[in-house]
Design an enzyme around this catalytic site. Structure first.
Site, PDB file in Angstrom:
ATOM      1  CB  SER A 233      -0.996  -0.177   1.000  1.00  0.00           C
ATOM      2  OG  SER A 233      -2.033   0.727   1.020  1.00  0.00           O
ATOM      3  CG  ASP A 256      -3.806  -3.840  -3.570  1.00  0.00           C
ATOM      4  OD1 ASP A 256      -3.916  -3.449  -4.582  1.00  0.00           O
ATOM      5  OD2 ASP A 256      -4.754  -4.175  -2.687  1.00  0.00           O
ATOM      6  CG  HIS A 311      -5.650  -2.481   0.377  1.00  0.00           C
ATOM      7  ND1 HIS A 311      -4.711  -2.476  -0.253  1.00  0.00           N
ATOM      8  CD2 HIS A 311      -5.072  -1.679   1.423  1.00  0.00           C
ATOM      9  CE1 HIS A 311      -3.660  -1.655  -0.281  1.00  0.00           C
ATOM     10  NE2 HIS A 311      -4.017  -1.264   0.995  1.00  0.00           N
TER      11      HIS A 311
END
Length: 387
Positions: A233, A256, A311
């Site tokens: 992330s 991600d 996620h």
């Protein structure tokens, strides 16, 4: 409590993190260097000499992290006690502070960067999995106010200074706030590499946590010609930026990646290969377009998507029980978290095998890099959904 305190936060753990599947037993220790914010805090995962009855570390290292996690992830600090009871006594299935398994050729090194509102222990499943295949993995705890919380120990004995999570200040543009953070985070990744370069060069680096793991044991057991940077992330885009800042990083794996905080003029500077492993529901067409800008510049950059994942499936939260996961994050993916972890780690190993020129047989999973395999597709499938 002073720095030596290692508090659990509650009892009745209901999270079962999976044991690593690779050929090496995994050891784990915490490393805190320096007495200021400019120092570093990280959890180290490494191949170890296994001994029966070795202690296992707590997943949530101290009570303060439970409250901070409730605040950062749930925006409800009042859930802190509930969270403590639910996850406070969960252990990571690795050996705490056990001796490093020596290797004359040296282990390749991975620097790992956590996501927004996370901290150094929340990717223990992936980090220990990679360590079990013969890597030393340094999971950073960032000090840019993006961790749920963190701390350092000023030189006065027994004192701590905590660095809380910070939301975007009112009236400030999110891009500028996050861009400053991502540059600090990438710089911390570079400083982590410098730390290991210093150790390999024979410089004495004291670990100020009083637990007896001497960093000098790494001196002859690292191959610092083989270094990669990984992250999830906010950590994914941190890994991409670290490639620009530090020539010794040979490649990056971005899980991600949240591409938003990176300024456009830096994209042409990313010359090295990146593996983007995306979940099915997080990315936007704008974000994937940014990834494709990088793949158009480097034919070795790859973008794959793991179908049936969300996620949080790329963190340890994937192993929360169904109801607790849904309570905190909402809908979860349909792919088993064990299978998602296997796909992610194998794709990463195949990519590292290729770009760090490793001897091991990780090339057996190369097809994953082309998006070929069960639950994997190339690029980003905005037209389909299996969730």
């Amino acid at each position: 409590p002073g720095c030596p305190a290692r508090l659990g936060c509650g009892m009745g753990a209901i999270v079962a993190l999976p044991p690593a599947r690779g050929p090496h037993p995994v050891g784990c220790t915490d490393v805190l260097v320096g007495h200021s914010r400019q120092g570093l805090f990280l959890r180290l995962f490494y191949p170890c000499v296994a001994r029966p009855g070795a202690a296992e570390p707590l997943w949530i290292p101290r009570a303060e992290y439970c409250g901070a996690l409730a605040d950062a992830a749930l925006r409800r600090r009042c859930c802190s006690a509930l969270l403590s009871i639910a996850i406070g006594s969960c252990k990571v299935p690795v050996s705490w502070n056990e001796p490093l398994k020596p290797r004359s050729s040296g282990y390749p090194l991975i620097i790992f960067s956590h996501g927004l509102g996370a901290f150094r222990t929340l990717y223990s499943s992936l980090c220990s999995e990679l360590a079990s295949w013969g890597f030393v993995v340094a999971a950073l705890e960032h000090r840019d106010h993006s961790a749920a919380t963190t701390y350092f120990c000023p030189a006065e004995a027994g004192t701590e200074e905590w660095i809380p999570f910070q939301r975007v200040p009112q009236g400030q543009k999110e891009f500028y706030f996050r861009n400053k953070q991502v540059h600090q985070r990438a710089q911390e990744c570079v400083r982590a590499l410098r730390l290991f370069q210093d150790i390999a060069g024979g410089r004495s680096v004291p670990n100020i946590l009083p637990q007896g793991w001497d960093l000098s044991v790494l001196k002859d057991s690292l191959d610092l010609t083989k270094v990669a940077v990984l992250g999830h992330s906010f950590g994914g885009v941190t890994a991409v930026l670290a490639l620009v800042k530090e020539p010794s990083f040979r490649c990056a794996v971005a899980l991600d990646a949240w591409m938003f905080p990176l300024e456009n003029l830096l994209y042409p500077e990313v010359a090295k290969p990146v593996l983007f492993i995306n979940t099915e529901k997080f990315q936007t067409p704008e974000s994937v377009a940014k990834m494709k800008r990088l793949s158009s510049r480097n034919s070795q950059t790859r973008i794959v998507t793991v179908l049936g994942t969300v996620h949080e499936d790329q963190s340890d939260f994937a192993f929360l029980p169904e109801r607790l996961f849904s309570l905190i994050f909402g809908r979860r993916g349909t792919l088993s978290p064990h299978k998602a972890l296997a796909i992610t780690s194998r794709a990463a190993l195949a990519f590292l095998h290729r770009h760090l020129e490793l001897q091991e047989d990780f090339g057996q999973w190369e097809q994953l890099l082309e998006g070929v395999g069960d639950s994997v597709v190339p690029d980003s499938p905005f037209t389909r959904s299996h969730l």
